[in-house]
Design a protein around this motif. Structure first.
Motif, PDB file in Angstrom:
ATOM      1  N   THR A  96     -68.361 -33.437  -2.436  1.00  0.00           N
ATOM      2  CA  THR A  96     -68.359 -34.207  -1.192  1.00  0.00           C
ATOM      3  C   THR A  96     -68.914 -35.609  -1.470  1.00  0.00           C
ATOM      4  O   THR A  96     -69.453 -35.866  -2.556  1.00  0.00           O
ATOM      5  N   PRO A  97     -68.831 -36.500  -0.512  1.00  0.00           N
ATOM      6  CA  PRO A  97     -69.456 -37.821  -0.683  1.00  0.00           C
ATOM      7  C   PRO A  97     -70.988 -37.787  -0.596  1.00  0.00           C
ATOM      8  O   PRO A  97     -71.625 -38.811  -0.763  1.00  0.00           O
ATOM      9  N   TRP A  98     -71.553 -36.621  -0.313  1.00  0.00           N
ATOM     10  CA  TRP A  98     -73.007 -36.500  -0.146  1.00  0.00           C
ATOM     11  C   TRP A  98     -73.596 -35.522  -1.163  1.00  0.00           C
ATOM     12  O   TRP A  98     -74.063 -34.444  -0.799  1.00  0.00           O
ATOM     13  N   PRO A  99     -73.613 -35.878  -2.443  1.00  0.00           N
ATOM     14  CA  PRO A  99     -74.156 -34.948  -3.437  1.00  0.00           C
ATOM     15  C   PRO A  99     -75.672 -34.793  -3.300  1.00  0.00           C
ATOM     16  O   PRO A  99     -76.365 -35.710  -2.875  1.00  0.00           O
ATOM     17  N   VAL A 100     -76.126 -33.612  -3.628  1.00  0.00           N
ATOM     18  CA  VAL A 100     -77.565 -33.336  -3.612  1.00  0.00           C
ATOM     19  C   VAL A 100     -77.932 -32.757  -4.972  1.00  0.00           C
ATOM     20  O   VAL A 100     -77.197 -31.939  -5.529  1.00  0.00           O
ATOM     21  N   ARG A 106     -83.004 -26.913  -3.917  1.00  0.00           N
ATOM     22  CA  ARG A 106     -84.034 -25.859  -3.904  1.00  0.00           C
ATOM     23  C   ARG A 106     -85.143 -26.206  -2.925  1.00  0.00           C
ATOM     24  O   ARG A 106     -85.591 -25.354  -2.160  1.00  0.00           O
ATOM     25  N   LEU A 107     -85.583 -27.463  -2.931  1.00  0.00           N
ATOM     26  CA  LEU A 107     -86.646 -27.877  -2.017  1.00  0.00           C
ATOM     27  C   LEU A 107     -86.238 -27.649  -0.565  1.00  0.00           C
ATOM     28  O   LEU A 107     -86.998 -27.071   0.223  1.00  0.00           O
ATOM     29  N   ALA A 108     -85.049 -28.089  -0.194  1.00  0.00           N
ATOM     30  CA  ALA A 108     -84.602 -27.937   1.196  1.00  0.00           C
ATOM     31  C   ALA A 108     -84.530 -26.468   1.599  1.00  0.00           C
ATOM     32  O   ALA A 108     -84.986 -26.087   2.680  1.00  0.00           O
ATOM     33  N   LEU A 109     -83.960 -25.628   0.728  1.00  0.00           N
ATOM     34  CA  LEU A 109     -83.826 -24.204   1.048  1.00  0.00           C
ATOM     35  C   LEU A 109     -85.180 -23.506   1.084  1.00  0.00           C
ATOM     36  O   LEU A 109     -85.501 -22.795   2.048  1.00  0.00           O
ATOM     37  N   PHE A 110     -85.989 -23.699   0.069  1.00  0.00           N
ATOM     38  CA  PHE A 110     -87.270 -22.996  -0.006  1.00  0.00           C
ATOM     39  C   PHE A 110     -88.198 -23.443   1.123  1.00  0.00           C
ATOM     40  O   PHE A 110     -88.916 -22.630   1.705  1.00  0.00           O
ATOM     41  N   TRP A 111     -88.179 -24.746   1.435  1.00  0.00           N
ATOM     42  CA  TRP A 111     -89.028 -25.216   2.519  1.00  0.00           C
ATOM     43  C   TRP A 111     -88.558 -24.647   3.859  1.00  0.00           C
ATOM     44  O   TRP A 111     -89.361 -24.275   4.708  1.00  0.00           O
ATOM     45  N   ALA A 112     -87.255 -24.592   4.059  1.00  0.00           N
ATOM     46  CA  ALA A 112     -86.735 -24.019   5.309  1.00  0.00           C
ATOM     47  C   ALA A 112     -87.177 -22.568   5.457  1.00  0.00           C
ATOM     48  O   ALA A 112     -87.536 -22.127   6.555  1.00  0.00           O
ATOM     49  N   LEU A 113     -87.165 -21.822   4.366  1.00  0.00           N
ATOM     50  CA  LEU A 113     -87.616 -20.431   4.416  1.00  0.00           C
ATOM     51  C   LEU A 113     -89.095 -20.352   4.804  1.00  0.00           C
ATOM     52  O   LEU A 113     -89.488 -19.525   5.635  1.00  0.00           O
ATOM     53  N   LEU A 114     -89.915 -21.213   4.213  1.00  0.00           N
ATOM     54  CA  LEU A 114     -91.340 -21.194   4.537  1.00  0.00           C
ATOM     55  C   LEU A 114     -91.590 -21.684   5.968  1.00  0.00           C
ATOM     56  O   LEU A 114     -92.418 -21.124   6.691  1.00  0.00           O
ATOM     57  N   ALA A 115     -90.859 -22.701   6.394  1.00  0.00           N
ATOM     58  CA  ALA A 115     -91.061 -23.258   7.733  1.00  0.00           C
ATOM     59  C   ALA A 115     -90.677 -22.264   8.831  1.00  0.00           C
ATOM     60  O   ALA A 115     -91.253 -22.290   9.918  1.00  0.00           O
ATOM     61  N   VAL A 116     -89.724 -21.385   8.543  1.00  0.00           N
ATOM     62  CA  VAL A 116     -89.283 -20.415   9.553  1.00  0.00           C
ATOM     63  C   VAL A 116     -90.124 -19.133   9.505  1.00  0.00           C
ATOM     64  O   VAL A 116     -89.982 -18.266  10.363  1.00  0.00           O
ATOM     65  N   ALA A 117     -91.027 -19.035   8.566  1.00  0.00           N
ATOM     66  CA  ALA A 117     -91.842 -17.827   8.410  1.00  0.00           C
ATOM     67  C   ALA A 117     -92.630 -17.445   9.672  1.00  0.00           C
ATOM     68  O   ALA A 117     -92.691 -16.258  10.004  1.00  0.00           O
ATOM     69  N   PRO A 118     -93.226 -18.393  10.415  1.00  0.00           N
ATOM     70  CA  PRO A 118     -93.912 -17.976  11.657  1.00  0.00           C
ATOM     71  C   PRO A 118     -92.958 -17.318  12.658  1.00  0.00           C
ATOM     72  O   PRO A 118     -93.337 -16.352  13.330  1.00  0.00           O
ATOM     73  N   ALA A 119     -91.747 -17.817  12.749  1.00  0.00           N
ATOM     74  CA  ALA A 119     -90.766 -17.194  13.648  1.00  0.00           C
ATOM     75  C   ALA A 119     -90.396 -15.802  13.152  1.00  0.00           C
ATOM     76  O   ALA A 119     -90.146 -14.901  13.957  1.00  0.00           O
ATOM     77  N   MET A 120     -90.366 -15.619  11.844  1.00  0.00           N
ATOM     78  CA  MET A 120     -90.087 -14.295  11.282  1.00  0.00           C
ATOM     79  C   MET A 120     -91.231 -13.332  11.597  1.00  0.00           C
ATOM     80  O   MET A 120     -90.991 -12.151  11.866  1.00  0.00           O
ATOM     81  N   LEU A 121     -92.469 -13.820  11.560  1.00  0.00           N
ATOM     82  CA  LEU A 121     -93.611 -12.972  11.931  1.00  0.00           C
ATOM     83  C   LEU A 121     -93.506 -12.547  13.394  1.00  0.00           C
ATOM     84  O   LEU A 121     -93.740 -11.379  13.725  1.00  0.00           O
ATOM     85  N   LEU A 122     -93.147 -13.480  14.260  1.00  0.00           N
ATOM     86  CA  LEU A 122     -92.967 -13.145  15.673  1.00  0.00           C
ATOM     87  C   LEU A 122     -91.851 -12.120  15.848  1.00  0.00           C
ATOM     88  O   LEU A 122     -91.993 -11.154  16.607  1.00  0.00           O
ATOM     89  N   SER A 123     -90.771 -12.298  15.136  1.00  0.00           N
ATOM     90  CA  SER A 123     -89.658 -11.352  15.206  1.00  0.00           C
ATOM     91  C   SER A 123     -90.089  -9.966  14.721  1.00  0.00           C
ATOM     92  O   SER A 123     -89.738  -8.950  15.323  1.00  0.00           O
ATOM     93  N   GLY A 124     -90.860  -9.928  13.647  1.00  0.00           N
ATOM     94  CA  GLY A 124     -91.348  -8.650  13.136  1.00  0.00           C
ATOM     95  C   GLY A 124     -92.266  -7.948  14.119  1.00  0.00           C
ATOM     96  O   GLY A 124     -92.176  -6.733  14.316  1.00  0.00           O
ATOM     97  N   GLY A 152     -80.525 -27.551   7.133  1.00  0.00           N
ATOM     98  CA  GLY A 152     -79.510 -28.598   7.242  1.00  0.00           C
ATOM     99  C   GLY A 152     -80.111 -29.987   7.316  1.00  0.00           C
ATOM    100  O   GLY A 152     -79.639 -30.922   6.661  1.00  0.00           O
ATOM    101  N   ALA A 153     -81.162 -30.144   8.109  1.00  0.00           N
ATOM    102  CA  ALA A 153     -81.813 -31.454   8.220  1.00  0.00           C
ATOM    103  C   ALA A 153     -82.462 -31.846   6.895  1.00  0.00           C
ATOM    104  O   ALA A 153     -82.444 -33.023   6.514  1.00  0.00           O
ATOM    105  N   GLY A 154     -83.011 -30.861   6.194  1.00  0.00           N
ATOM    106  CA  GLY A 154     -83.601 -31.152   4.888  1.00  0.00           C
ATOM    107  C   GLY A 154     -82.556 -31.605   3.884  1.00  0.00           C
ATOM    108  O   GLY A 154     -82.743 -32.582   3.157  1.00  0.00           O
ATOM    109  N   LEU A 155     -81.430 -30.903   3.853  1.00  0.00           N
ATOM    110  CA  LEU A 155     -80.344 -31.309   2.951  1.00  0.00           C
ATOM    111  C   LEU A 155     -79.829 -32.692   3.312  1.00  0.00           C
ATOM    112  O   LEU A 155     -79.598 -33.534   2.425  1.00  0.00           O
ATOM    113  N   ARG A 156     -79.656 -32.941   4.584  1.00  0.00           N
ATOM    114  CA  ARG A 156     -79.158 -34.248   5.027  1.00  0.00           C
ATOM    115  C   ARG A 156     -80.117 -35.361   4.623  1.00  0.00           C
ATOM    116  O   ARG A 156     -79.707 -36.414   4.150  1.00  0.00           O
TER     117      ARG A 156
END
Length: 162
Positions: A96-100, A106-124, A152-156
């Motif tokens: 694509t015209p937007w290479p990463v 890895r940073l965008a994906l791993f950070w997104a996983l950590l950032a959503v962890a509180p919501a995962m705790l609530l879901s659990g 997505g925002a991290g990748l962007r």
């Protein structure tokens, strides 16, 4: 970044994910592994109430067996899948015209996983206390959408020129 520390950054990721991930750009690989494994550990803990409820309702599979399977999946298989997904996204972005870069992916994906962890705790907790139903569906939708938006925002943000 005006706030330092992991918890304020996780909270800020819910309203300004691009800014948080951009501030983390250049994070060493060893720290990225810690971010990923911390997220996976929280995900494992988040599954405990649901497994405890399931073991109580169906004692034919004890809680220890359920958590052992979750441990294998979350702490050993998911990190491998996360690395593979991050590399796949980095590879496909080159078409694509937007290479990463791989490390930024890895940073965008791993950070997104950590950032959503509180919501995962609530879901659990919702799964453990309320069981299947509208509340559980809502918490899972919030966690899933939160993950997609933050990732997505991290990748962007990381596809912009440094």
């Amino acid at each position: 970044m005006d706030r330092a520390g992991i918890v304020p950054r996780i909270a800020q990721s819910w309203w300004a994910p691009g800014r948080v991930v951009t501030a983390l750009r250049g994070t060493p690989e060893r720290v990225l592994i810690v971010i990923l494994m911390a997220a996976m550990l929280i995900f494992l803990v988040a599954q405990a109430p649901g497994h405890a409820r399931a073991a109580h309702l169906d004692p034919s599979v004890p809680l220890e067996a359920r958590m052992g399977g979750a441990l294998l999946a979350v702490m050993f298989m998911m990190p491998l899948l996360a690395y593979a997904l991050a590399e796949l996204v980095a590879f496909l972005s080159r078409l694509t015209p937007w290479p990463v870069a791989s490390q930024d992916s890895r940073l965008a994906l791993f950070w997104a996983l950590l950032a959503v962890a509180p919501a995962m705790l609530l879901s659990g907790l919702t799964e453990g206390f309320a069981g299947p139903g509208a509340a559980l569906t809502l918490t899972r939708v919030v966690a899933g959408l939160g993950f997609l938006v933050i990732w997505g925002a991290g990748l962007r943000a990381l596809t912009r020129k440094a």
